[in-house]
Motif scaffolding. Structure first.
Motif, mmCIF file in Angstrom:
data_model
loop_
_atom_site.group_PDB
_atom_site.id
_atom_site.type_symbol
_atom_site.label_atom_id
_atom_site.label_comp_id
_atom_site.label_asym_id
_atom_site.label_seq_id
_atom_site.Cartn_x
_atom_site.Cartn_y
_atom_site.Cartn_z
ATOM 1 N N ALA A 39 0.831 -1.201 0.000
ATOM 2 C CA ALA A 39 0.000 0.000 0.000
ATOM 3 C C ALA A 39 0.868 1.255 0.000
ATOM 4 N N PHE A 40 2.004 1.151 0.670
ATOM 5 C CA PHE A 40 2.925 2.271 0.732
ATOM 6 C C PHE A 40 3.487 2.603 -0.654
ATOM 7 N N VAL A 41 3.798 1.560 -1.423
ATOM 8 C CA VAL A 41 4.252 1.782 -2.795
ATOM 9 C C VAL A 41 3.121 2.442 -3.601
ATOM 10 N N PHE A 42 1.882 1.972 -3.357
ATOM 11 C CA PHE A 42 0.722 2.550 -4.042
ATOM 12 C C PHE A 42 0.619 4.049 -3.783
ATOM 13 N N VAL A 43 0.676 4.405 -2.509
ATOM 14 C CA VAL A 43 0.489 5.816 -2.152
ATOM 15 C C VAL A 43 1.628 6.658 -2.732
ATOM 16 N N SER A 83 3.852 6.167 -5.069
ATOM 17 C CA SER A 83 4.035 6.284 -6.519
ATOM 18 C C SER A 83 2.855 6.994 -7.181
ATOM 19 N N SER A 84 1.811 7.303 -6.403
ATOM 20 C CA SER A 84 0.706 8.071 -6.990
ATOM 21 C C SER A 84 0.940 9.573 -6.851
#
Lengths: 100, 231
Positions: free
Chosen positions: B50-54, B56-57
């Motif tokens: 989820a951290f990568v999701f946030v 990289s957005s």
């Protein structure tokens, strides 16, 4: 100190925010009408490649039809991530309080 | 670091797919093992993903007058290593390629290698080396996350440079040109990413130190030392 990490992280972000404001003021002054600063680095690299005469041989299957829809998908991505992070940290924290 | 769809000519896009594939296979293998043997760590895996999701957005403005994104892969690399991180990066890159036309299917092999493999691998090595040298844990996490971010963009520059050598000066010149676009923009973002990952790491130590011990990220004594210092 209990909040040392928070203070360091906050200060770093604040410093970069100030640097951004200062640089932005300078850029906006020199910008002519219709020009837009702060574009993406990805796009700049693509421009550099295209300036050499290269044409991309494949295009995306689907493209967000407008900037608004693009930002919708970016926001969804961030929201989904934030939800998961918040859920598990809250779960762990609550569990620890309940037993401890 | 997204190389846009269609922006890598043959044979480069196939080559980077081939280079990335073994890492993904190993990643799936390790992931399966974790699902079987270490289920306790799964929520932490979800948090790292989820951290990568946030991260990289987020398109952040940099000092150069352009915007770029952090990668967010440093946390997962420190916790789970580079192979599992490559799977998380693959999920994010898929989402961005399919829904956002950011990056692409043909260039995903190259993007996966820079964001999901090269950066995380360096972060993991730096974290292990820093830990062995007995440096401050948060400093080491900061350096590892910063390096993952910055190195990702250096690899992207290299990938583009070898595919598009300048007509005068060849690969060296084009490498410098792409570095000027990507790496310089990325330095401030990498620093910000480093402090945020270090901060998240502190919260993980707070709530689940036992999993960090089990994943062999930190020793029991190291955690006790950190807790004493924070008290």
């Amino acid at each position: 100190m209990k909040y040392k990490a928070e203070i360091i992280a906050g200060s770093v972000i604040l410093i970069f925010a100030i640097i951004f404001l200062v640089i932005n003021a300078g850029i906006q002054e020199r910008l002519s009408d219709g020009e837009e600063a702060w574009g993406g680095a990805d796009g700049q690299a693509a421009d550099l490649i295209e300036s050499g005469g290269y044409e991309p041989w494949f295009s995306p299957l689907w493209e967000p039809p407008s900037g608004e829809i693009e930002s919708l998908f970016f926001s969804l991505q961030a929201a989904a991530g934030a939800l998961v992070i918040g859920y598990f940290f809250g779960y762990y924290k609550g569990k620890r309080k309940g037993t401890g | 670091m997204h190389i846009m769809e269609g922006f890598l000519p043959s044979p480069w896009w196939q080559l980077w797919w081939l280079v990335s594939l073994p890492f993904v296979v190993l990643g799936f293998y390790q992931l399966r093992k974790m699902f079987q043997e270490n289920r306790e760590a799964l929520p932490l895996l979800a948090v790292a993903g989820a951290f990568v999701f946030v991260l990289s957005s987020l398109k952040l403005p940099s000092v150069t007058g352009s915007c770029s994104h952090p990668t967010g892969t440093g946390l997962s690399a420190v916790l789970f290593g580079a192979f599992i991180t490559s799977i998380l990066a693959l999920v994010v890159l898929m989402y961005q390629a399919l829904f956002l036309a950011h990056g692409g299917i043909t260039t995903m092999g190259a993007n996966l290698f820079s964001m999901g493999i090269a950066g995380p691998l360096l972060a993991w090595v730096l974290y292990r080396a820093g830990k062995r040298a007995n440096l401050n844990t948060f400093l080491v996490v900061f350096i590892a996350a910063l390096a993952a971010d910055l190195f990702t963009y250096m690899v992207t520059s290299f990938q583009l440079a070898v595919a598009f050598p300048a007509s005068e000066g060849g690969i060296t010149t084009s490498f410098a040109a792409f570095l000027a676009i990507f790496a310089i923009t990325q330095i401030p973002l990498a620093i910000i990413e480093g402090v945020i990952v270090a901060l998240i790491f502190k919260y993980i130590i707070d709530v689940r130190p036992d999993i960090l011990v089990k994943l062999n990220v930190l020793s029991k004594t190291a955690i006790e030392r950190i807790r004493e210092a924070a008290a």
